[in-house]
Design a protein around this motif. Structure first.
Motif, PDB file in Angstrom:
ATOM      1  N   GLU A  91       0.924  -1.453  -0.107  1.00 19.75           N
ATOM      2  CA  GLU A  91       0.141  -0.064   0.215  1.00 19.75           C
ATOM      3  C   GLU A  91       0.984   1.451  -0.324  1.00 19.75           C
ATOM      4  OE1 GLU A  91      -2.739  -0.240   3.165  1.00 19.75           O
ATOM      5  OE2 GLU A  91      -3.398  -2.189   2.192  1.00 19.75           O
ATOM      6  N   ARG A  92       1.901   1.306   0.500  1.00 15.87           N
ATOM      7  CA  ARG A  92       2.887   2.561   0.923  1.00 15.87           C
ATOM      8  C   ARG A  92       3.812   2.516  -0.319  1.00 15.87           C
ATOM      9  NH1 ARG A  92       6.785   3.143   4.658  1.00 15.87           N
ATOM     10  NH2 ARG A  92       7.484   1.171   5.056  1.00 15.87           N
ATOM     11  N   LEU A  93       3.956   1.782  -1.390  1.00 18.23           N
ATOM     12  CA  LEU A  93       4.403   1.155  -1.908  1.00 18.23           C
ATOM     13  C   LEU A  93       3.842   1.037  -3.507  1.00 18.23           C
ATOM     14  CD1 LEU A  93       7.423  -0.267  -0.729  1.00 18.23           C
ATOM     15  CD2 LEU A  93       7.195   1.581  -1.015  1.00 18.23           C
ATOM     16  N   ASN A  94       2.517   2.303  -3.746  1.00 14.53           N
ATOM     17  CA  ASN A  94       1.861   1.249  -4.685  1.00 14.53           C
ATOM     18  C   ASN A  94       2.128   2.691  -5.723  1.00 14.53           C
ATOM     19  OD1 ASN A  94       0.732   0.517  -6.489  1.00 14.53           O
ATOM     20  ND2 ASN A  94      -1.787   0.730  -4.990  1.00 14.53           N
ATOM     21  N   ALA A  95       3.510   2.877  -5.931  1.00 18.21           N
ATOM     22  CA  ALA A  95       2.981   4.162  -7.425  1.00 18.21           C
ATOM     23  C   ALA A  95       3.801   3.056  -8.256  1.00 18.21           C
ATOM     24  CB  ALA A  95       4.577   4.659  -6.360  1.00 18.21           C
ATOM     25  N   PRO A  96       4.147   3.953  -9.236  1.00 18.09           N
ATOM     26  CA  PRO A  96       4.390   3.807 -10.947  1.00 18.09           C
ATOM     27  C   PRO A  96       6.485   2.747 -10.377  1.00 18.09           C
ATOM     28  CG  PRO A  96       3.437   5.342 -11.235  1.00 18.09           C
ATOM     29  CD  PRO A  96       3.513   5.261 -10.066  1.00 18.09           C
ATOM     30  N   VAL A  97       6.988   3.551  -9.996  1.00 17.66           N
ATOM     31  CA  VAL A  97       8.208   2.794  -9.651  1.00 17.66           C
ATOM     32  C   VAL A  97       8.352   1.692  -9.215  1.00 17.66           C
ATOM     33  CG1 VAL A  97      10.381   4.627  -8.887  1.00 17.66           C
ATOM     34  CG2 VAL A  97       9.455   5.518  -9.724  1.00 17.66           C
ATOM     35  N   ALA A  98       7.387   1.805  -7.674  1.00 21.90           N
ATOM     36  CA  ALA A  98       7.510   0.483  -7.168  1.00 21.90           C
ATOM     37  C   ALA A  98       7.485  -0.400  -7.842  1.00 21.90           C
ATOM     38  CB  ALA A  98       6.981   1.037  -5.490  1.00 21.90           C
ATOM     39  N   ARG A  99       6.050  -0.480  -8.551  1.00 21.47           N
ATOM     40  CA  ARG A  99       5.702  -1.765  -8.647  1.00 21.47           C
ATOM     41  C   ARG A  99       6.721  -1.888 -10.238  1.00 21.47           C
ATOM     42  NH1 ARG A  99       1.289   1.593  -9.094  1.00 21.47           N
ATOM     43  NH2 ARG A  99       1.128   2.381 -11.519  1.00 21.47           N
ATOM     44  N   ALA A 100       7.146  -0.831 -10.650  1.00 17.14           N
ATOM     45  CA  ALA A 100       8.091  -1.503 -12.136  1.00 17.14           C
ATOM     46  C   ALA A 100       8.562  -2.398 -11.386  1.00 17.14           C
ATOM     47  CB  ALA A 100       9.033  -0.344 -12.778  1.00 17.14           C
ATOM     48  N   LEU A 101      10.250  -1.571 -10.349  1.00 19.85           N
ATOM     49  CA  LEU A 101      10.825  -2.417  -9.469  1.00 19.85           C
ATOM     50  C   LEU A 101       9.837  -3.553  -9.275  1.00 19.85           C
ATOM     51  CD1 LEU A 101      13.918  -2.335  -8.352  1.00 19.85           C
ATOM     52  CD2 LEU A 101      12.627  -0.950  -6.109  1.00 19.85           C
ATOM     53  N   GLU A 102       9.073  -3.521  -8.613  1.00 18.09           N
ATOM     54  CA  GLU A 102       8.793  -5.225  -7.963  1.00 18.09           C
ATOM     55  C   GLU A 102       8.961  -6.292  -9.254  1.00 18.09           C
ATOM     56  OE1 GLU A 102       4.945  -6.992  -6.483  1.00 18.09           O
ATOM     57  OE2 GLU A 102       4.484  -5.393  -7.279  1.00 18.09           O
ATOM     58  N   GLU A 103       8.199  -5.525 -10.803  1.00 23.50           N
ATOM     59  CA  GLU A 103       7.838  -6.537 -11.205  1.00 23.50           C
ATOM     60  C   GLU A 103       9.781  -6.723 -11.787  1.00 23.50           C
ATOM     61  OE1 GLU A 103       6.809  -8.777 -14.558  1.00 23.50           O
ATOM     62  OE2 GLU A 103       5.743  -7.826 -12.959  1.00 23.50           O
ATOM     63  N   ALA A 104      10.872  -6.376 -12.186  1.00 27.28           N
ATOM     64  CA  ALA A 104      12.075  -6.413 -12.194  1.00 27.28           C
ATOM     65  C   ALA A 104      12.847  -7.304 -12.062  1.00 27.28           C
ATOM     66  CB  ALA A 104      12.850  -5.393 -12.336  1.00 27.28           C
ATOM     67  N   LEU A 105      12.176  -6.939 -10.606  1.00 26.49           N
ATOM     68  CA  LEU A 105      12.352  -7.803  -9.306  1.00 26.49           C
ATOM     69  C   LEU A 105      12.196  -9.584  -9.756  1.00 26.49           C
ATOM     70  CD1 LEU A 105      12.741  -6.257  -5.721  1.00 26.49           C
ATOM     71  CD2 LEU A 105      15.034  -6.628  -7.370  1.00 26.49           C
ATOM     72  N   ARG A 106      10.502  -9.529  -9.886  1.00 28.23           N
ATOM     73  CA  ARG A 106      10.357 -10.840 -10.329  1.00 28.23           C
ATOM     74  C   ARG A 106      10.542 -11.202 -11.244  1.00 28.23           C
ATOM     75  NH1 ARG A 106       5.560 -12.125  -7.357  1.00 28.23           N
ATOM     76  NH2 ARG A 106       4.548  -9.860  -5.796  1.00 28.23           N
ATOM     77  N   THR A 107      11.457 -10.775 -12.341  1.00 25.42           N
ATOM     78  CA  THR A 107      11.423 -11.067 -13.642  1.00 25.42           C
ATOM     79  C   THR A 107      13.207 -11.896 -13.367  1.00 25.42           C
ATOM     80  OG1 THR A 107      10.359  -9.757 -14.503  1.00 25.42           O
ATOM     81  CG2 THR A 107      12.244 -10.880 -16.138  1.00 25.42           C
ATOM     82  N   ALA A 108      13.949 -11.252 -12.748  1.00 21.29           N
ATOM     83  CA  ALA A 108      14.678 -11.345 -12.338  1.00 21.29           C
ATOM     84  C   ALA A 108      14.908 -13.122 -11.046  1.00 21.29           C
ATOM     85  CB  ALA A 108      15.856 -10.823 -11.818  1.00 21.29           C
ATOM     86  N   LEU A 109      13.909 -12.680 -10.589  1.00 24.46           N
ATOM     87  CA  LEU A 109      14.222 -14.154  -9.608  1.00 24.46           C
ATOM     88  C   LEU A 109      13.643 -15.361 -10.410  1.00 24.46           C
ATOM     89  CD1 LEU A 109      12.811 -12.609  -6.072  1.00 24.46           C
ATOM     90  CD2 LEU A 109      15.184 -13.542  -6.632  1.00 24.46           C
ATOM     91  N   SER A 110      12.218 -15.540 -11.484  1.00 26.32           N
ATOM     92  CA  SER A 110      12.120 -16.009 -12.653  1.00 26.32           C
ATOM     93  C   SER A 110      12.947 -16.567 -12.640  1.00 26.32           C
ATOM     94  CB  SER A 110      11.058 -15.746 -12.491  1.00 26.32           C
ATOM     95  OG  SER A 110      11.031 -14.513 -13.824  1.00 26.32           O
ATOM     96  N   GLN A 111      13.980 -15.962 -13.565  1.00 25.13           N
ATOM     97  CA  GLN A 111      15.113 -16.689 -14.183  1.00 25.13           C
ATOM     98  C   GLN A 111      16.575 -17.234 -13.430  1.00 25.13           C
ATOM     99  OE1 GLN A 111      16.768 -13.451 -16.385  1.00 25.13           O
ATOM    100  NE2 GLN A 111      14.366 -12.830 -17.412  1.00 25.13           N
ATOM    101  N   ARG A 112      16.334 -17.459 -12.812  1.00 26.24           N
ATOM    102  CA  ARG A 112      17.290 -18.295 -11.287  1.00 26.24           C
ATOM    103  C   ARG A 112      17.396 -19.650 -11.798  1.00 26.24           C
ATOM    104  NH1 ARG A 112      18.663 -16.476  -5.751  1.00 26.24           N
ATOM    105  NH2 ARG A 112      20.253 -14.915  -6.424  1.00 26.24           N
TER     106      ARG A 112
END
Length: 81
Positions: A60-81
């Motif tokens: 809720e606190r981080l629900n900003a476009p930048v935070a969502r983009a960072l979250e998506e990048a982290l999820r993508t990076a972790l799924s490639q492991r």
């Protein structure tokens, strides 16, 4: 306000890690009773609930476009492991 929230969240996470470490240690001790293990499971369930709350509140606190983009990048990076 963010500093207070960050401090509280860090405390909750630290306590959950401590509870998990303690439970793992106790689970490996043969003299620990079933009743004691049940209490530990209860504490771990509380810790998981607390951590889930932290995650939701951070979302809720981080629900900003930048935070969502960072979250998506982290999820993508972790799924490639």
């Amino acid at each position: 306000m963010d500093r207070i929230a960050d401090s509280t969240e860090a405390h909750i996470i630290r306590m959950a890690r401590n509870d998990a470490a303690y439970a793992l240690t106790m689970a490996q001790r043969p003299e620990v009773s079933r009743a004691e293990l049940s209490v530990l499971i209860g504490k771990l369930a509380e810790a998981v609930t607390d951590i889930a709350s932290v995650a939701e509140l951070r979302g809720e606190r981080l629900n900003a476009p930048v935070a969502r983009a960072l979250e998506e990048a982290l999820r993508t990076a972790l799924s490639q492991r």
